[in-house]
Motif scaffolding. Structure first.
Motif, mmCIF file in Angstrom:
data_model
loop_
_atom_site.group_PDB
_atom_site.id
_atom_site.type_symbol
_atom_site.label_atom_id
_atom_site.label_comp_id
_atom_site.label_asym_id
_atom_site.label_seq_id
_atom_site.Cartn_x
_atom_site.Cartn_y
_atom_site.Cartn_z
ATOM 1 N N THR A 1 0.846 -1.272 0.020
ATOM 2 C CA THR A 1 -0.025 0.105 0.091
ATOM 3 C C THR A 1 0.805 1.098 -0.100
ATOM 4 O O THR A 1 0.454 2.198 -0.912
ATOM 5 N N SER B 1 1.034 3.783 -3.245
ATOM 6 C CA SER B 1 0.462 5.133 -2.752
ATOM 7 C C SER B 1 1.467 6.205 -2.889
ATOM 8 O O SER B 1 1.358 7.256 -3.346
ATOM 9 N N LEU C 1 -8.512 3.328 -9.872
ATOM 10 C CA LEU C 1 -9.609 3.304 -9.121
ATOM 11 C C LEU C 1 -10.704 3.195 -9.948
ATOM 12 O O LEU C 1 -11.773 2.298 -9.796
ATOM 13 N N LEU D 1 -15.513 3.888 -2.364
ATOM 14 C CA LEU D 1 -14.162 4.194 -2.507
ATOM 15 C C LEU D 1 -13.146 3.575 -1.699
ATOM 16 O O LEU D 1 -12.135 3.274 -2.107
ATOM 17 N N LEU E 1 -12.652 0.351 -2.749
ATOM 18 C CA LEU E 1 -11.701 0.201 -4.109
ATOM 19 C C LEU E 1 -10.348 0.599 -3.713
ATOM 20 O O LEU E 1 -9.291 -0.159 -4.281
ATOM 21 N N GLU E 2 -10.090 1.454 -3.061
ATOM 22 C CA GLU E 2 -8.776 1.552 -2.490
ATOM 23 C C GLU E 2 -8.048 0.400 -1.744
ATOM 24 O O GLU E 2 -7.053 -0.045 -2.205
ATOM 25 N N GLN E 3 -8.533 -0.141 -1.006
ATOM 26 C CA GLN E 3 -7.998 -1.526 -0.255
ATOM 27 C C GLN E 3 -7.827 -2.661 -1.431
ATOM 28 O O GLN E 3 -6.767 -3.173 -1.638
ATOM 29 N N LEU E 4 -8.890 -2.588 -2.572
ATOM 30 C CA LEU E 4 -8.506 -3.648 -3.568
ATOM 31 C C LEU E 4 -7.374 -3.315 -4.463
ATOM 32 O O LEU E 4 -6.601 -4.249 -4.788
ATOM 33 N N ASN E 5 -7.044 -2.111 -4.651
ATOM 34 C CA ASN E 5 -5.858 -1.638 -5.375
ATOM 35 C C ASN E 5 -4.562 -1.395 -4.625
ATOM 36 O O ASN E 5 -3.626 -0.914 -5.151
ATOM 37 N N GLU E 6 -4.784 -1.688 -3.249
ATOM 38 C CA GLU E 6 -3.523 -1.355 -2.224
ATOM 39 C C GLU E 6 -3.302 0.042 -2.388
ATOM 40 O O GLU E 6 -2.027 0.383 -2.717
ATOM 41 N N LEU E 7 -4.220 0.975 -2.452
ATOM 42 C CA LEU E 7 -3.948 2.434 -2.456
ATOM 43 C C LEU E 7 -4.420 3.069 -1.313
ATOM 44 O O LEU E 7 -5.547 2.390 -0.856
ATOM 45 N N ARG E 8 -3.717 4.057 -0.873
ATOM 46 C CA ARG E 8 -4.445 4.735 0.287
ATOM 47 C C ARG E 8 -4.622 6.608 -0.045
ATOM 48 O O ARG E 8 -3.440 6.960 -0.148
ATOM 49 N N GLU F 1 -7.801 13.984 -1.089
ATOM 50 C CA GLU F 1 -7.813 13.262 -2.208
ATOM 51 C C GLU F 1 -8.911 12.523 -2.573
ATOM 52 O O GLU F 1 -9.766 12.189 -3.614
ATOM 53 N N VAL G 1 11.063 -9.949 1.049
ATOM 54 C CA VAL G 1 9.696 -9.277 1.663
ATOM 55 C C VAL G 1 9.642 -9.483 3.011
ATOM 56 O O VAL G 1 10.275 -10.369 3.813
ATOM 57 N N PRO G 2 8.541 -8.801 3.858
ATOM 58 C CA PRO G 2 8.539 -8.875 5.312
ATOM 59 C C PRO G 2 8.226 -10.265 5.526
ATOM 60 O O PRO G 2 7.382 -10.977 4.730
#
Lengths: 494, 94
Positions: free
Chosen positions: A344, A348, A360, B7, B10-17, B22, B89-90
């Protein structure tokens, strides 16, 4: 005449006659980059050592009498989303900022095999998502005709570099107009081949069913000569095709007597700036004087091309860009403890805002409950658009229109009104949706002195017909020979 | 209609925050886009097939020959973190 005032074909001819060498041509381009690029920000990187090696290799082949392309020894700028082995290939994105491609794109390999010299990577909208070249992580590209205006996008660095004489010719990519629109805004010639004509292997994907590598250069002859080098089916790209025709440069007769030029009424009138409409109509008159027949057309499906394009392009982008996760290559966030945080934070922090927005949106149109209403509906409308073009090409050989309804907007104007920016793609996205070849040729200037472009589209596979129509136009006009005064004059702190 | 909760999903699905600012801007843009795209529903497409590919091609698979286009080292070179032979990776399982 200075080296950088020559067209690529002329430069190749001088190199072949031993009046110039491939290393001399490269040093001229590199010198222009070093002296002037701070004015335009057209390049993301210029790694001179591998370019010098390639130039020397090309010269050695020429000296040994090897039969190569007419463009052997000519330096070619490469858009920053086309892989060049061991060189930075970043898509103008922080997430790939240090990425060096482990292989050559097929188009780049073909350039090298033909003795051309990849020379510098060219700035662009991040991941080719934009129409202004302002979303690059390296900062906005400036238009050489007026630094207060954008060069168009997403291949804005390529168009600006060719216009500013910092580059002889370039490879770009066109997903919704990204070669043709910046070519129009910068007063250079840009060609998007038919879908499948050029292998996409090594082109970092945005919308795979729409993407196509194209060419930006001083004139149609240069675009045709470059296409001769990079075209052809490729085992590494299952969507690439060998079309029956070949020899694009040799096919440029300049004879368009009897050519039927379709003029769609939807592309003139409301929404098109007066200066743009007038210049394109004057270009149609020139084509008619050269022997073409103008055929009035209606293309009502053009009105839904933009929303269909943005559904399909973002859907494909959301899938294509899922591979960037901070693990295998590219940017990794500094602070994370879990795998989830690694993904993430890397994505991001690594992707710019326009890219995140399109990812998105693409996931939204593919999500359960919306898939049929948006994605499937867009695919059906894409089919109706293909059918509509097929019917239109029963009545004409090429379709003429403005490349864009306006000339280059002022810097910042489009980012503050993204919907307006999307709508400015109205005349270019239909060619990508239908897989058609499309050419942008300079056809004049507006009253601010900004270039206007004429677009010529052909049926899928009819690349030669389109190129010949553009060549015929350039034989009777000199708009493509104009150069921005600023390209030499601007210097110092800017 | 895109909601704030939608929304976030969708952020979680796309690994975006996204930040709150915004998020508000993105919701507004989604609203504009949805209005335009909703107009597509009014265009009749009864009997039209979903387009699969713009070129009417039938793929022919090439022979299944094993090749090694890249070395492990060349691919690890681009990794942000790696061991001698793997991406790093972790820890996933404690």
């Amino acid at each position: 005449m200075e080296i950088l005032d020559l067209t690529a074909v002329e430069l190749g001819e001088r190199i072949r006659r031993r009046e110039l060498s491939a290393p001399e041509a490269l040093e001229a381009v590199y010198g222009a980059f070093r002296a002037r690029d701070r004015n335009w920000n057209a390049y993301t990187a210029f790694e001179i050592d591998p370019a010098r090696t390639a130039a020397q290799h090309a010269q050695t082949l020429l000296d040994s009498g090897e039969t190569l392309s007419p463009l052997a020894g000519v330096p070619v700028g490469i858009k920053d989303n086309i892989s060049v082995r061991a060189c930075l290939t970043t898509c103008a994105s922080r997430i790939l900022r240090d990425y060096r491609a482990p292989f050559d794109a097929t188009a780049v390999r073909k350039l090298k095999d033909a003795g051309l010299v990849p020379a510098g990577t060219l700035n662009m909208d991040e991941f080719a998502m934009g129409s202004t070249s302002e979303t690059s992580c390296y900062g906005a590209v400036r238009n050489p005709w007026n630094r207060g205006h954008v060069p168009g996008g997403s291949s804005g660095g390529a168009a600006a570099a060719v216009a500013a004489r910092e580059c002889v010719c370039a490879l770009g990519s066109d997903t919704g107009g990204s070669v043709r629109q910046p070519a129009s805004y910068c007063g250079v010639t840009g060609f998007k081949p038919s879908y499948g004509r050029v292998s996409r292997y090594g082109l970092i994907a945005y919308g795979s069913s729409l993407d196509q590598i194209g060419t930006l250069a001083r004139d149609v002859r240069d675009c045709a000569a470059l296409l001769d080098v990079i075209a052809g089916a490729d085992a590494m790209d299952a969507t690439s095709v060998t079309f029956p025709d070949a020899g694009f440069l040799g096919a440029l007769s300049g004879d368009i007597h009897g050519l039927r030029v379709g003029v769609p009424e939807e592309c003139f009138g409301d929404g098109v700036e007066t200066d743009v409409g007038e210049r394109v109509e004057a270009a149609l008159d020139e084509l008619q004087r050269a022997g073409a027949e103008l055929v009035p057309l209606r293309l009502p499906f053009i009105r839904y091309a933009v929303p269909v394009y943005y559904i399909l392009a973002t859907a494909e982008a959301s899938s294509n860009l899922s591979r960037f996760d901070g693990v295998k290559y590219g940017y990794r966030a500094e602070h994370y403890t879990t795998m989830e945080e690694l993904y993430t934070r890397s994505r991001s922090e690594g992707f710019g805002k326009e890219v995140q927005k399109r990812i998105l949106l693409g996931t939204f149109v593919l999500s359960s409950g919306y898939y049929d209403a948006y994605y499937n509906k867009a695919l059906k409308l894409r089919q109706t658009l293909v059918d509509g073009f097929a019917e239109a090409f029963g009545r004409c050989d090429v379709i003429a229109s403005p490349v864009s309804p306006t000339t280059a907007p002022a810097l910042g104007a489009s980012l503050s009104d993204p919907l307006k920016m999307y709508l400015s793609d109205v005349f270019t996205v239909p060619a990508n949706l239908a897989g058609l070849p499309g050419l942008s040729v300079p056809c004049g200037f507006d009253r601010q002195g900004l270039p206007v472009g004429l677009q010529l589209l052909g049926a899928a596979g009819a690349d030669s017909t389109v190129l010949n129509a553009g060549h015929a136009y350039q034989l009777v006009t000199d708009w493509h020979k104009r150069r921005p005064q600023h390209s030499e004059e601007v210097s110092g702190n800017v | 209609m895109m909601t704030p909760e939608g929304l976030t999903a969708l952020e979680q699905l796309n690994e975006l925050r996204l930040t709150d600012a915004e998020r508000a801007q993105t919701l507004s843009i989604f609203g504009d886009m949805e209005a335009r795209e909703a107009a597509l529903q009014e265009i009749p497409t009864d009997g039209v097939e979903v387009m699969v590919h713009v070129m009417p091609l039938t793929n022919v698979l090439r022979d299944d020959v094993q090749k090694q286009p890249f070395t492990r080292e060349s691919l690890l070179e681009g990794a942000p973190e790696h061991t001698d032979d793997s991406w790093q990776v972790p820890r996933l399982v404690k």
